[in-house]
Design an enzyme around this catalytic site. Structure first.
Site, PDB file in Angstrom:
ATOM      1  CB  ALA A 256      -1.022  -0.813   1.269  1.00  0.00           C
ATOM      2  CB  ALA A 257       4.221   1.703  -1.236  1.00  0.00           C
ATOM      3  N   GLY A 258       1.797   3.341  -2.078  1.00  0.00           N
ATOM      4  CA  GLY A 258       0.558   4.247  -3.356  1.00  0.00           C
ATOM      5  C   GLY A 258      -0.039   4.745  -3.067  1.00  0.00           C
ATOM      6  CG  ASP A 259      -3.557   2.124  -1.497  1.00  0.00           C
ATOM      7  OD1 ASP A 259      -3.743   3.629  -2.946  1.00  0.00           O
ATOM      8  OD2 ASP A 259      -3.719   1.283  -1.003  1.00  0.00           O
TER       9      ASP A 259
HETATM   10  P1  ADP Z   1       3.044   1.844  -6.330  1.00  0.00           P
HETATM   11  O1  ADP Z   1       2.954   1.505  -4.440  1.00  0.00           O
HETATM   12  O2  ADP Z   1       1.354   2.436  -6.074  1.00  0.00           O
HETATM   13  O3  ADP Z   1       2.636   1.181  -7.117  1.00  0.00           O
HETATM   14  P2  ADP Z   1       5.456   2.773  -6.350  1.00  0.00           P
HETATM   15  O4  ADP Z   1       5.904   1.711  -6.152  1.00  0.00           O
HETATM   16  O5  ADP Z   1       5.792   4.000  -6.919  1.00  0.00           O
HETATM   17  O6  ADP Z   1       3.686   2.951  -6.449  1.00  0.00           O
HETATM   18  O7  ADP Z   1       5.710   3.493  -4.244  1.00  0.00           O
HETATM   19  C1  ADP Z   1       4.859   4.642  -4.164  1.00  0.00           C
HETATM   20  C2  ADP Z   1       6.476   5.403  -2.775  1.00  0.00           C
HETATM   21  O8  ADP Z   1       6.070   4.692  -2.175  1.00  0.00           O
HETATM   22  C3  ADP Z   1       6.575   5.901  -4.176  1.00  0.00           C
HETATM   23  O9  ADP Z   1       7.023   7.227  -4.332  1.00  0.00           O
HETATM   24  C4  ADP Z   1       7.829   6.002  -2.616  1.00  0.00           C
HETATM   25  O10 ADP Z   1       7.355   7.304  -2.171  1.00  0.00           O
HETATM   26  C5  ADP Z   1       7.496   4.975  -1.970  1.00  0.00           C
HETATM   27  N1  ADP Z   1       8.213   3.530  -2.483  1.00  0.00           N
HETATM   28  C6  ADP Z   1       7.663   2.735  -2.055  1.00  0.00           C
HETATM   29  N2  ADP Z   1       8.524   1.645  -2.885  1.00  0.00           N
HETATM   30  C7  ADP Z   1       9.833   2.152  -1.737  1.00  0.00           C
HETATM   31  C8  ADP Z   1      11.460   1.805  -1.470  1.00  0.00           C
HETATM   32  N3  ADP Z   1      11.845   0.830  -2.007  1.00  0.00           N
HETATM   33  N4  ADP Z   1      12.034   2.310  -0.704  1.00  0.00           N
HETATM   34  C9  ADP Z   1      11.043   3.981  -0.481  1.00  0.00           C
HETATM   35  N5  ADP Z   1      10.331   4.368  -0.421  1.00  0.00           N
HETATM   36  C10 ADP Z   1       9.382   3.890  -1.212  1.00  0.00           C
END
Ligand code: ADP
Length: 291
Positions: A256-259
């Site tokens: 849920a990083a994007g969320d």
């Molecule tokens: P989604 O989860 O929607 O595919 P992302 O993978 O681009 O989107 O992740 C969303 C945000 O979460 C990124 O812009 C970043 O800020 C953070 N993030 C994701 N993965 C990492 C990671 N491995 N290390 C640090 N931040 C991360």
């Protein structure tokens, strides 16, 4: 003692953020690797976790202290009761969460690898029964400073929300719906990841920041903030772009990083931060969420 207004005069302050989106019961299993077609893998114990991109983003913003109202649909079933209770416990206002006798609550089947990567199947259920006329009756859509939506409800609902809102419309086209092109003209801030950006412009996934910027600029939207996973995010406006790197973390689960990113971005816009400051905040919050 300060004088109290008569009980009838006390009004709750309205929502700062209105999320029009999905709410699912996520069925999560840890696996060594996600199966390929035809393969069966053994996983760990099943966990039932409230999710859905809309609900996740609403809870993320509420945890950051915002007043959040959720507009969506669940089934008239046990999962729907669980989801309503969880949103309420997270201090999200669920007056706009409608019950749907004709469809089950949405569900997502999620396999999470030890390295934190995942594979997901979503069954939208009641989420796909949300209509434009449901939205028309919701004052929270009209009064919130930020309208936050995603791709897991209907085009009809998202377009109605865009029409009724008076606040900033932040749209996360995830998962990418086939109708995305019909929403872009109403969006103030578009928040795709790299895969979604590639799909939106009909190209392969961009891997270079300059290509990401060029693709984002080709979309007719006042501002696009592209999330870049471990590389952070890129803010693209007509007058230029700015890369906001992510802090180095050891991710446990990036589900849920994007969320978390979108919830934090909405929080920052309500607090009046500019787009770069808002993105710096969202990058920090979402990096923390992966841990
Ligand atoms: P989604 O989860 O929607 O595919 P992302 O993978 O681009 O989107 O992740 C969303 C945000 O979460 C990124 O812009 C970043 O800020 C953070 N993030 C994701 N993965 C990492 C990671 N491995 N290390 C640090 N931040 C991360």
């Amino acid at each position: 003692m300060s004088p109290q207004p008569p009980a009838g005069d006390r009004t709750e302050p309205g929502p700062e953020i209105c999320v029009v989106g999905s709410v699912n019961l996520d069925l999560v299993v840890g696996v060594d690797h996600v199966p390929v077609v035809g393969e069966t893998v053994l996983g760990g114990d099943l966990r039932r976790i409230p999710g859905g991109k809309g609900a996740n983003q609403a809870v993320a913003a509420a945890r950051l202290g915002r007043r959040v109202s959720f507009v969506g649909r669940v089934g008239d079933d046990e999962a729907g009761d669980v989801l309503r209770a969880e949103l309420t416990a997270a201090r999200v206002d669920v007056a706009g969460l409608l019950s749907t006798p004709s469809a089950p609550s949405g569900a997502a089947l999620i396999a999470v690898q030890a390295d934190g990567d995942n594979a997901i199947v979503v069954s939208p259920g009641a989420n796909h029964r949300l209509t434009g006329s449901d939205i028309g009756s919701m004052t929270s859509v009209a009064v919130a400073a930020v309208l936050l939506a995603q791709g897991e409800v209907t085009l009809d609902a998202v377009l109605a929300a865009a029409r009724h809102r008076t606040g900033l419309f932040v749209w996360n086209p995830a998962p990418m719906p086939e109708w995305a092109g019909q929403v872009l003209g109403s969006v103030d801030v578009l928040v795709p990841n790299q895969t979604e950006l590639g799909t939106l412009v009909g190209a392969s996934v961009p891997d270079d920041l300059e290509v990401v910027a060029a693709m984002a600029r080709s979309i007719e939207c006042p501002m696009t903030i592209v999330t870049l996973g471990a590389a952070g995010a890129l803010v693209v406006e007509a007058h230029g772009d700015r890369h906001v790197p992510a802090p180095m973390v050891r991710p446990v689960d990036t589900t849920a990083a994007g969320d978390a990113f979108c919830g934090a971005l909405a929080d920052a816009f309500v607090r009046g931060l500019d787009p770069i400051e808002a993105t710096e905040w969202a990058v920090r919050v979402s990096a923390a969420a992966t841990m």
